[in-house]
Design an enzyme around this catalytic site. Sequence first.
Site, PDB file in Angstrom:
ATOM      1  N   HIS A  94       1.071  -0.952  -0.110  1.00  0.00           N
ATOM      2  CA  HIS A  94       0.106  -0.011   0.068  1.00  0.00           C
ATOM      3  C   HIS A  94       0.929   1.348   0.144  1.00  0.00           C
ATOM      4  CE1 HIS A  94      -2.705   3.206   2.001  1.00  0.00           C
ATOM      5  NE2 HIS A  94      -3.740   2.175   1.525  1.00  0.00           N
ATOM      6  N   ASP A 111       3.339  -4.445   8.145  1.00  0.00           N
ATOM      7  CA  ASP A 111       2.105  -3.657   8.111  1.00  0.00           C
ATOM      8  C   ASP A 111       0.703  -4.555   8.222  1.00  0.00           C
ATOM      9  OD1 ASP A 111      -0.307  -2.396   7.112  1.00  0.00           O
ATOM     10  OD2 ASP A 111       0.560  -1.543   5.135  1.00  0.00           O
ATOM     11  N   GLN A 164      -4.357  -5.150   7.320  1.00  0.00           N
ATOM     12  CA  GLN A 164      -5.357  -5.981   6.745  1.00  0.00           C
ATOM     13  C   GLN A 164      -5.276  -7.240   7.325  1.00  0.00           C
ATOM     14  OE1 GLN A 164      -7.885  -4.798   4.842  1.00  0.00           O
ATOM     15  NE2 GLN A 164      -7.062  -3.000   3.839  1.00  0.00           N
ATOM     16  N   LYS A 168     -10.404  -0.529  10.861  1.00  0.00           N
ATOM     17  CA  LYS A 168     -10.731  -1.580  10.034  1.00  0.00           C
ATOM     18  C   LYS A 168     -11.181  -2.903  10.759  1.00  0.00           C
ATOM     19  CE  LYS A 168      -7.249  -0.477   6.446  1.00  0.00           C
ATOM     20  NZ  LYS A 168      -8.200   0.292   5.414  1.00  0.00           N
ATOM     21  N   CYS A 206      -4.601   2.482  -3.552  1.00  0.00           N
ATOM     22  CA  CYS A 206      -3.529   3.053  -3.009  1.00  0.00           C
ATOM     23  C   CYS A 206      -2.461   2.093  -3.130  1.00  0.00           C
ATOM     24  CB  CYS A 206      -3.691   3.428  -1.290  1.00  0.00           C
ATOM     25  SG  CYS A 206      -5.053   4.577  -1.257  1.00  0.00           S
TER      26      CYS A 206
HETATM   27  N1  C6P Z   1      -6.415   0.581   2.961  1.00  0.00           N
HETATM   28  C1  C6P Z   1      -8.069   0.349   1.201  1.00  0.00           C
HETATM   29  O1  C6P Z   1      -9.182   0.437   1.129  1.00  0.00           O
HETATM   30  P1  C6P Z   1      -5.083   3.627   6.949  1.00  0.00           P
HETATM   31  O2  C6P Z   1      -5.694   4.708   5.929  1.00  0.00           O
HETATM   32  O3  C6P Z   1      -3.704   4.513   7.516  1.00  0.00           O
HETATM   33  O4  C6P Z   1      -5.862   3.496   8.070  1.00  0.00           O
HETATM   34  O5  C6P Z   1      -4.452   2.460   6.468  1.00  0.00           O
HETATM   35  C2  C6P Z   1      -3.602   2.471   5.435  1.00  0.00           C
HETATM   36  C3  C6P Z   1      -3.187   1.120   4.837  1.00  0.00           C
HETATM   37  C4  C6P Z   1      -1.761   0.487   4.927  1.00  0.00           C
HETATM   38  N2  C6P Z   1      -1.626  -0.824   4.541  1.00  0.00           N
HETATM   39  C5  C6P Z   1      -2.746  -1.353   4.024  1.00  0.00           C
HETATM   40  C6  C6P Z   1      -2.141  -2.815   3.928  1.00  0.00           C
HETATM   41  C7  C6P Z   1      -3.978  -0.984   4.042  1.00  0.00           C
HETATM   42  O6  C6P Z   1      -4.944  -1.614   3.531  1.00  0.00           O
HETATM   43  C8  C6P Z   1      -4.299   0.353   4.381  1.00  0.00           C
HETATM   44  C9  C6P Z   1      -5.745   0.974   4.104  1.00  0.00           C
HETATM   45  C10 C6P Z   1      -7.577   0.993   2.555  1.00  0.00           C
HETATM   46  O7  C6P Z   1      -7.308  -0.568   0.964  1.00  0.00           O
HETATM   47  C11 C6P Z   1      -7.808   2.361   2.549  1.00  0.00           C
HETATM   48  S1  C6P Z   1      -6.900   3.053   1.083  1.00  0.00           S
END
Ligand code: C6P
Length: 424
Positions: free
Chosen positions: A140, A217, A220, A243, A383
């Site tokens: 991401h 990370d 997910q 999430k 992203c």
């Molecule tokens: N992915 C998706 O629709 P934040 O936005 O900081 O809570 O998470 C960022 C992030 C980082 N790593 C991974 C693997 C992610 O999936 C995400 C967030 C969402 O896929 C929003 S872009």
Amino acid sequence: MDTTINDAKSEIYDPSRKMLDVSRIREDFPILQRQVHGKRLVYLDSAATSQKPNCVINALSFFYRTINANIHRGVHTLSEESSSAYEALREKIANFIGGVDARGIVFTRNTTESLNMVALSWGKSNIKEGDEILLTEMEHHSNLVPWILLAKETGAVLKHIPVTDNGTLDMAAFYKLLNKKTKLVSVSIVSNVLGTINPVEEIIDAAHKNGSVTVLDGAQSVPHIVTDAKTLDCDFLAFSAHKMLGPTGIGVLYGKPEILEQMEPYLGGGGMIEQVELCNATWAEIPWKFEAGTPNYADVAAFSSAIDYLERIGMGVIREHEKEITEYAVEKLLEFDDLILYGPQDPEIQAGVFTFFHNKIHPHDLSTILDRDGIAIRAGHHCAQPLMMKYKIPATARASAYIYNDKEDIDELVESLNKAKRFF
Ligand code: C6P
């Protein structure tokens, strides 16, 4: 706090079907009672953000109605209650991710901020020109851009583990890329595009033998699979509350205390200091050293209810449920001869994320058509633009499942996809 699932795991999980009692779970999620375009809401966008159960919504309201006071800044009853709720969640999170030391739990705004903190604090002190930072092609942007910024500033070199045709990491390439210049390896546990569950134990083990620091990370993975930072032995783990049934605006960075202790704060202000003089300051102990300013303590209190909810179901059971949905969804989506389905297509190494590309219908059009049937999916680059470039596509459609989805939701997705085909 109201929740209908209580402590009765067996009542909401049917081991013979390996499925949760979704109709009962849905009762806890008020948003799932609403209709979209006159149809039942089929929410298949939990990889973007999850929906919230009543207990989380009520906990936030309860906090503001009965406790609200700034933390660690007063000795009156409200402030003490607020402070203990905040610190109690730190302990709860530490247990949730495998019983790590709670001094290693830093509250941030989200996964993105957590990863930036590692780059800005650990990275700036430990990375120099010519050092290598090893990432993957499936990351991401939150696990790419902080390292791009760091590399621009320090002259470090970015390397990426390639993704194979079946959406898994090329581990042979990983071993070739890992070398004495590799100072840091940062990998997502689960890809938000492919759903791939990466072999992070193996990656961490090899990285540590090589002397590299490891970052995971977990955006997910923490909401969907047992993520045990202690057994994994990662140096850092980042994830977001929103999430995993929790509120927006709360993230976590877990770091090994001995590493956090060596790091400089990356934000300065109230709450993170020991002593301040006009031209000098010393820092508080970890984790407070990294929590400058008034934190989002009300949402922390609500996040606590989300963890309770997940624990009452059980993360192992949640994974079993999502495995069943994954097997079913992959089978159904593969029946379309005009869809390209990305990812491993194997429930053993895939979480409930299904990304596809229709050879005639643009993902945004597909998503709009599905929305008319009350089905929420995500369309776009998710992203993960480098991965889109690799596949030579501008965007994909992505459906993603959680505890309130069942096979019926997949059937509705499939029916609506068939309708979309007839429409075009
Ligand atoms: N992915 C998706 O629709 P934040 O936005 O900081 O809570 O998470 C960022 C992030 C980082 N790593 C991974 C693997 C992610 O999936 C995400 C967030 C969402 O896929 C929003 S872009």
